[in-house]
Design a protein around this motif. Sequence first.
Motif, short mmCIF file in Angstrom:
data_model
loop_
_atom_site.label_atom_id
_atom_site.label_comp_id
_atom_site.label_asym_id
_atom_site.label_seq_id
_atom_site.Cartn_x
_atom_site.Cartn_y
_atom_site.Cartn_z
N VAL A 1 -7.88 12.41 9.63
CA VAL A 1 -6.98 11.38 10.15
C VAL A 1 -7.74 10.51 11.15
O VAL A 1 -7.71 9.28 11.10
N THR B 1 -3.89 8.94 5.72
CA THR B 1 -2.94 8.85 6.83
C THR B 1 -3.53 8.05 7.98
O THR B 1 -2.87 7.17 8.54
N LEU C 1 -6.01 13.12 1.93
CA LEU C 1 -4.70 12.84 2.51
C LEU C 1 -4.80 12.52 4.00
O LEU C 1 -4.13 11.62 4.51
N GLY C 2 -5.64 13.27 4.71
CA GLY C 2 -5.85 12.99 6.14
C GLY C 2 -6.44 11.62 6.36
O GLY C 2 -5.99 10.86 7.22
N GLU D 1 -3.68 4.38 7.02
CA GLU D 1 -2.35 3.74 7.03
C GLU D 1 -1.87 3.45 8.45
O GLU D 1 -1.39 2.35 8.73
N PHE D 2 -1.99 4.41 9.35
CA PHE D 2 -1.56 4.20 10.74
C PHE D 2 -2.31 3.03 11.37
O PHE D 2 -1.71 2.17 12.03
N THR E 1 0.09 -0.50 2.41
CA THR E 1 0.19 0.81 1.78
C THR E 1 -0.46 0.78 0.39
O THR E 1 -1.18 1.71 0.02
N THR F 1 -4.07 0.93 0.98
CA THR F 1 -4.47 2.30 1.35
C THR F 1 -4.58 3.18 0.12
O THR F 1 -5.56 3.91 -0.05
#
Length: 194
Positions: free
Chosen positions: A8, A141, A137-138, A144-145, A47, A50
């Motif tokens: 992340v 995330t 996935l991390g 995206e943030f 999104t 991403t």
Amino acid sequence: MQEFWFYVKLGLNHVLDFGAYDHILFLSALAIPFTFKSWRRVVVLATVFTVAHCISLALSAFDIFTVDVGLVEFFIPITILLTALFNLIYMTRGTKDVGMFLHTLVTAFFGLIHGFGFSNYFKMLMAEEENKVTPLLGFATGIEFSQVAIILSILGVAFMVQDLVRIKKIHFIAGASILVICITIPLLIATFPK
């Protein structure tokens, strides 16, 4: 879980790295024609970007598909330039609304290109990882943030310039897009294939 948060943070740093500002520049160009009223549409585009970006990383990480990074490094500023030029065309046609279908397809394609630009480094990081899904996935995330934060910042600047300073939307889009083009030209020259 610690591994997830590591990726992340990596995703956040990847986008918010001012030394490699191409990501920020692309998101700026993407958000320029929008306003706070249509913030959801820009977040949807972010999104899509991403997801496409992470598809490229996954294709590379699982050795399904790889590309020449040197060529991709040249295509990244081209995606920024084309997005800014789209803004100028959109503005000169007097279109009141940005069409989402074509915009979404193009954003997805550009996301694939940007993802392949980072894929070799990401693949090296994940070389020792048995589970490649958690890092992906991390990383997604974190991306995206950070993208949402950048887009909301651009929309905030657009609001201040257009609504508080009272600069017409058409002039804001033109000025901001031309600024993005001017910043992108040195990137094109620096990454031009030799």
